[in-house]
Design an enzyme around this catalytic site. Structure first.
Site, PDB file in Angstrom:
ATOM      1  CB  SER A 143      15.498  46.517  17.395  1.00 25.86           C
ATOM      2  OG  SER A 143      15.439  45.110  17.370  1.00 25.86           O
ATOM      3  CG  ASP A 293      13.049  42.519  14.550  1.00 22.47           C
ATOM      4  OD1 ASP A 293      13.475  42.043  13.480  1.00 22.47           O
ATOM      5  OD2 ASP A 293      13.814  42.933  15.441  1.00 22.47           O
ATOM      6  CG  ASP A 295      16.183  45.633  12.999  1.00 22.16           C
ATOM      7  OD1 ASP A 295      15.337  44.982  13.643  1.00 22.16           O
ATOM      8  OD2 ASP A 295      17.379  45.726  13.349  1.00 22.16           O
ATOM      9  CG  ASP A 297      17.721  42.412  14.389  1.00 20.58           C
ATOM     10  OD1 ASP A 297      16.511  42.361  14.695  1.00 20.58           O
ATOM     11  OD2 ASP A 297      18.542  43.127  15.005  1.00 20.58           O
TER      12      ASP A 297
END
Length: 560
Positions: A143, A293, A295, A297
């Protein structure tokens, strides 16, 4: 564990792996470094695995990835679930390698695998699990953590993160697996995920557009940075689909790069991660800055206001989205008869006032978007999926549709730009809209403290701090009277007809009589003790004063 024995074993078993063997050789005389790498295995939970990349049982490497994947495969087979598994990865160092290793393990067990061939947003993986009718999904990501980290998250057949029961079962299976005895060989049973999946995902996201205004995002000048991550090929495409906006990306951060050279902490909640984006926005006189960010999300937002830029918090964006979606659905007469919104218990209580006024059931769940995803699945199971209007959390995570079971920065980027376009058509900014909401519902400010407890001793110290809080929490904190103490360790009744109780969790919520609240919890993915302060007062200055009083008092109570 016997750290020296494990160290010797790994030295023997990685002799042909130059990178890992070299790392282990370099610490041969460093007992502390050996202990840190081998005092335990990385813990597998509902968030999967997360840790430093490197050699050892307490690190992210191909052997730990193989061990976890073998356990997941065994679990699926024991449940009679032999459908394919989808695997995605972000732009982090080793992410593609770990994804390929996971595919090889599953192929060796007998599973067909759908593997993405480039960094892909986590919400796309969540969507794909359902879209391709998979038994599970894996995404390799840490993340918003720094470059030294990577992780491994598992999703169930509903597209949501696995439950505590599933995580416990996989973790138990991992205990019996020798990480060096797990075969990993890619075969023709691994298939590349085609462009049609991306198209289907973007089509579903676009269906969730805010349609209250005829003004499109084409009215805006937008600066976007993917922070060297997976949003690079998704956020621009969804915004182009919604209107040909003047769109500028931050050049240095618009390539996949797991070292994150211009933002050591690629977290859109942090102002330093937005530094280059804010600079470019100022140079271009942009209306809005978006940052996702690695990834993709989470999305961070800053808007032009009064000749400068204001960075919106996750709570502020969530409130704006909630209010705008309510207005849009009421205006278009598409509001469900029994609408439901979902937020986490650490997310601003201002949402409760807004929902109460509009007759919307607001469900509070534990921290972590997986619990919002579980609420959506519960609504779907009882035939009420269409009642869901939005879920959000304070850490810049939002989901307004049911196409995924995790937060979606692709969708959120679209919705935020549509909100900004609507405000601009009225001669306002999103800050103007927010100030109107404060005038109506009261001023709210949120503060987050994260206290690091690193290493083996840190875990013990963090548990001791939580124990002191449960045992000695006073009836007055910083001169402010306590109204209620919510101890979530044994589960908590929610009063909702949809989610009746919260599962047990190491979380303590303190509600004060001045309408402020404090939530304390150990992070599930980092060695941090997190303290959330949500304060309601007449203005920002008064909120700051109350926060300082409460923060000082809490540090004394926790002895940190």
């Amino acid at each position: 564990m016997d750290t020296n024995k494990q160290y010797s074993h790994w030295m023997a078993m990685t002799a042909s792996d130059a990178e890992l063997y070299g790392e282990l050789s370099s610490i041969s005389a460093n007992e502390s470094a050996i202990s840190d790498r081998f005092y335990s295995y990385l813990a597998f939970g509902t968030g999967g695995l997360r840790g430093f990349i490197g050699a050892g049982t307490n690190r992210m490497n191909i052997y730990i990835v193989r061990k976890a994947t073998a356990a997941l495969g065994q679990y699926l087979l024991s449940a009679g679930n032999t459908r394919p598994v989808a695997i995605a990865y972000d732009s982090r160092n080793k992410s593609e390698l770990f994804a390929s290793e996971a595919a090889g393990v599953l192929n060796s067990i007998g599973f067909e695998v759908y593997l993405f061939d480039e960094p892909t947003p986590t919400p796309v993986l969540s969507f794909t699990v359902c879209h391709l009718e998979c038994s599970a999904g894996i995404v390799i990501t840490a993340s918003h953590n720094p470059a030294a980290y990577n992780g491994y998250k598992v999703y169930g057949s509903d597209g949501g993160q696995i439950t505590q029961e599933t995580a416990a079962a996989v973790a138990a299976l991992m205990d019996s697996i020798d990480e060096f005895a797990v075969p990993s060989k890619r075969t023709s049973a691994t298939k590349s995920v085609g462009e049609s999946v991306k198209t289907a995902f973007l089509d579903r996201v676009y269906q969730n557009s805010i349609k209250v205004s005829e003004k499109s995002v084409g009215e805006l000048k937008i600066v976007y940075t993917p922070l060297n991550g997976a949003g690079l090929k998704y956020v621009p495409d969804i915004l182009k689909k919604a209107g040909e906006a003047e769109f500028i990306t931050v050049k240095e951060q618009s390539r996949f790069d797991g070292d994150f050279p211009t933002c050591p902490f690629p977290n859109p909640e942090r102002e330093d991660a937005l530094e280059l984006g804010l600079k470019l926005a100022g140079e271009q006189n942009a209306d809005i800055l978006l940052a996702t960010d690695p990834d993709c999300d989470r999305v961070g937002v800053a808007v032009r206001h009064n000749n400068g830029y204001c960075r919106l918090t996750g709570n502020q964006v969530g409130i704006l989205l909630l209010n705008t979606i309510i207005e849009e659905k009421n205006a278009s007469k598409t509001m469900p008869k029994s609408p439901v919104a979902v937020k986490t218990i650490v997310t601003t209580p201002m949402a409760e006032k807004i929902c109460r006024e509009h007759g919307i059931e607001l469900i509070n769940v534990l921290t972590g978007f997986k619990y919002i995803g579980e609420a959506i699945t519960t609504l779907e199971d009882i035939g009420r999926a269409s009642d869901y209007i939005i879920g959000f959390e304070e850490s810049c995570g939002y989901l307004a549709g049911t196409h995924a079971r995790d937060k979606d920065a692709v969708e959120a980027s679209l919705l935020v730009c549509q909100m900004a376009a609507l405000a601009k058509s009225r001669g306002e900014t999103l800050m103007d809209v927010l100030e109107r909401l404060y005038a109506k519902y009261g001023f709210y400010a949120s503060y987050l403290e994260s206290h690091l407890f690193a290493g083996q001793q840190g875990l013990v110290d963090m548990q001791d701090a939580m124990g002191r809080l449960y045992a000695t929490c006073p009836q007055t904190i910083g001169g402010h009277d306590v109204d209620e103490i919510l101890d979530c360790r044994n589960g908590v009744s929610t009063g909702s007809d949809v989610i009746k109780t919260l599962p047990p969790a190491d979380v303590c919520k303190i509600t004060l009589k001045n309408n402020s609240s404090i939530v304390v919890r150990p992070s599930g993915t980092e060695p941090n003790l997190k303290i959330y302060f949500d304060i309601c007062a007449e203005n920002r200055q008064k909120c700051e004063e109350i926060y300082k009083e409460l923060s000082s008092a809490m540090k004394g109570i926790l002895s940190i």
